[in-house]
Scaffold this active site. Structure first.
Site, mmCIF file in Angstrom:
data_model
loop_
_atom_site.group_PDB
_atom_site.id
_atom_site.type_symbol
_atom_site.label_atom_id
_atom_site.label_comp_id
_atom_site.label_asym_id
_atom_site.label_seq_id
_atom_site.Cartn_x
_atom_site.Cartn_y
_atom_site.Cartn_z
ATOM 1 N N GLU A 4 -9.907 50.370 -43.754
ATOM 2 C CA GLU A 4 -9.173 51.248 -42.829
ATOM 3 C C GLU A 4 -9.790 51.203 -41.429
ATOM 4 O O GLU A 4 -9.102 51.355 -40.427
ATOM 5 C CB GLU A 4 -9.223 52.698 -43.330
ATOM 6 C CG GLU A 4 -8.440 52.950 -44.584
ATOM 7 C CD GLU A 4 -6.960 53.073 -44.315
ATOM 8 O OE1 GLU A 4 -6.591 53.737 -43.343
ATOM 9 O OE2 GLU A 4 -6.178 52.483 -45.082
ATOM 10 N N CYS A 42 -6.949 47.032 -56.133
ATOM 11 C CA CYS A 42 -6.680 48.002 -55.066
ATOM 12 C C CYS A 42 -5.976 47.263 -53.933
ATOM 13 O O CYS A 42 -6.341 46.123 -53.608
ATOM 14 C CB CYS A 42 -7.998 48.600 -54.576
ATOM 15 S SG CYS A 42 -7.821 49.650 -53.121
ATOM 16 N N THR A 43 -4.988 47.934 -53.349
ATOM 17 C CA THR A 43 -4.182 47.302 -52.298
ATOM 18 C C THR A 43 -4.995 46.782 -51.119
ATOM 19 O O THR A 43 -4.590 45.837 -50.446
ATOM 20 C CB THR A 43 -3.188 48.333 -51.731
ATOM 21 O OG1 THR A 43 -3.905 49.554 -51.496
ATOM 22 C CG2 THR A 43 -2.036 48.559 -52.655
ATOM 23 N N HIS A 44 -6.122 47.432 -50.851
ATOM 24 C CA HIS A 44 -6.887 47.059 -49.654
ATOM 25 C C HIS A 44 -7.759 45.823 -49.857
ATOM 26 O O HIS A 44 -8.167 45.178 -48.890
ATOM 27 C CB HIS A 44 -7.782 48.213 -49.225
ATOM 28 C CG HIS A 44 -7.044 49.354 -48.593
ATOM 29 N ND1 HIS A 44 -5.990 49.996 -49.206
ATOM 30 C CD2 HIS A 44 -7.207 49.960 -47.394
ATOM 31 C CE1 HIS A 44 -5.546 50.947 -48.414
ATOM 32 N NE2 HIS A 44 -6.268 50.948 -47.308
ATOM 33 N N ASP A 82 3.223 52.601 -51.130
ATOM 34 C CA ASP A 82 1.759 52.617 -51.246
ATOM 35 C C ASP A 82 1.251 53.918 -50.632
ATOM 36 O O ASP A 82 1.944 54.556 -49.833
ATOM 37 C CB ASP A 82 1.132 51.416 -50.522
ATOM 38 C CG ASP A 82 -0.383 51.370 -50.729
ATOM 39 O OD1 ASP A 82 -0.854 51.841 -51.779
ATOM 40 O OD2 ASP A 82 -1.094 50.881 -49.832
ATOM 41 N N SER A 83 0.017 54.256 -50.969
ATOM 42 C CA SER A 83 -0.591 55.430 -50.358
ATOM 43 C C SER A 83 -0.864 55.166 -48.871
ATOM 44 O O SER A 83 -0.971 56.104 -48.085
ATOM 45 C CB SER A 83 -1.894 55.775 -51.067
ATOM 46 O OG SER A 83 -2.759 54.653 -51.064
ATOM 47 N N CYS A 143 0.750 50.573 -54.970
ATOM 48 C CA CYS A 143 -0.530 51.288 -55.033
ATOM 49 C C CYS A 143 -1.085 51.229 -56.457
ATOM 50 O O CYS A 143 -0.442 51.699 -57.407
ATOM 51 C CB CYS A 143 -0.296 52.738 -54.624
ATOM 52 S SG CYS A 143 -1.765 53.769 -54.709
ATOM 53 N N ASN A 144 -2.266 50.669 -56.605
ATOM 54 C CA ASN A 144 -2.884 50.579 -57.939
ATOM 55 C C ASN A 144 -3.139 51.964 -58.522
ATOM 56 O O ASN A 144 -2.943 52.199 -59.708
ATOM 57 C CB ASN A 144 -4.211 49.828 -57.848
ATOM 58 C CG ASN A 144 -4.032 48.339 -57.683
ATOM 59 O OD1 ASN A 144 -4.211 47.573 -58.620
ATOM 60 N ND2 ASN A 144 -3.670 47.905 -56.491
HETATM 61 N N1 DGL Z 1 -3.512 52.205 -52.468
HETATM 62 C C1 DGL Z 1 -4.722 52.559 -53.200
HETATM 63 C C2 DGL Z 1 -4.868 51.641 -54.394
HETATM 64 O O1 DGL Z 1 -4.326 50.564 -54.454
HETATM 65 C C3 DGL Z 1 -5.960 52.457 -52.321
HETATM 66 C C4 DGL Z 1 -6.025 53.485 -51.222
HETATM 67 C C5 DGL Z 1 -6.103 54.916 -51.728
HETATM 68 O O2 DGL Z 1 -7.127 55.316 -52.330
HETATM 69 O O3 DGL Z 1 -5.142 55.629 -51.539
HETATM 70 O O4 DGL Z 1 -5.521 52.027 -55.334
#
Ligand code: DGL
Length: 276
Positions: A155, A193-195, A14-15, A78-79
């Site tokens: 975050e 989105c992961t968050h 993931d990011s 990560c999406n």
């Molecule tokens: N991991 C990213 C997602 O799922 C969200 C966080 C980012 O923007 O890096 O899209």
């Protein structure tokens, strides 16, 4: 020789640490695999960057998991990376790669009776229209909305905060108005989105009655499990699952916030330098 098959190493990328929500679902579904997780926290957010940059970052991360951690299978939690760089990642590593968009669209298709679904995600994911394409391929009408303020709020740890609650209300009001203008009758909302799974209680209390909130993590874990038909599914000892976590920035912050996403302590976190 007999005995249990060797445990494969599944790399999860993931990011940031939001993808730990996907790792959590994977551990629940495949507790006998070994896991290496990388959060590219130094270069987060990906969601506001260009396809070229996202692909470069994601490829470097995927190569770290395969070359240095021995991952035999990759899950791109990560999406944003899944939406914009899945083919590029597949071209760059010699192992199977699973993204989150297709399983998420499958889950939306299974949940929706009206055939209309909403997706909230980062700017980059929405601009790629990957969810619309995946939904259309399944006979779903999809309306996407970027919610760029939500990642920084998570975050910040503001997952149950009145400001976050108000931001979600405004975004969903705008999305519902856009859906109504298109005569849509959405009954599914994909957390693209992961968050966002960390905001699920707030989102759940804000969506219209009859709209199912979809976190694709379980669908992703199910899709991954199909690649490992010989691995036992459940285990009372799931807490013994081997997990190695890596981050490209502050391991302390990863440990602190990551445990919230994973639902258990993340343990030692290795610091990785993937360059700028
Ligand atoms: N991991 C990213 C997602 O799922 C969200 C966080 C980012 O923007 O890096 O899209």
């Amino acid at each position: 020789m007999t005995g249990a098959p060797a445990s494969p190493t599944i790399g999860v990328f993931d990011s940031g640490f939001g993808g730990l929500t996907v790792l959590r679902a994977l551990i629940d579904r495949l507790p006998h695999a070994r896991y290496a997780f990388l959060g590219d926290t130094a270069r987060l957010p990906y969601g506001s960057k260009s396809r070229r940059t996202i692909a470069r970052y994601a490829i470097e991360s995927a190569q770290f998991l395969v070359r240095e951690q021995g991952a035999e299978f990759l899950v791109i939690a990560c999406n944003t990376a899944s939406a914009l760089a899945l083919d590029a990642i597949r071209d760059a590593v010699p192992v199977p790669v699973l993204g989150v968009i297709e399983p998420g669209a499958d889950a939306a298709r299974a949940a929706s009776r009206t055939g209309d679904a909403l997706v909230i995600a980062t700017d980059a994911t929405v601009q790629s229209h990957a969810y619309t394409a995946a939904g259309t391929a399944r006979g779903l009408r999809v309306l996407e909305k970027a919610c760029p303020l939500l990642v920084p709020l998570v975050e910040e740890g503001w997952t149950n905060h009145p400001v976050t609650s108000e931001v979600i209300r405004i975004y969903l009001d705008e999305l519902n108005a856009a859906a109504a203008a298109q005569q849509m009758q959405p009954d599914a909302l994909v957390l693209g989105c992961t968050h966002y799974p960390l905001l699920r209680p707030l989102i759940q209390s804000t969506v219209a009655v009859g709209v199912q909130v979809i976190d694709s993590a379980a669908a992703v874990a199910e899709a991954a499990a199909r690649s490992f038909p010989t691995l036992p599914a459940a285990s009372p000892h799931a807490r013994d699952t081997e997990i190695r976590c890596f981050a490209t920035d502050s391991v302390e912050k990863f440990q602190q916030l990551g445990s919230r996403f994973l639902g258990r302590p993340v343990g030692e976190v290795g610091l990785v330098d993937l360059g700028g």
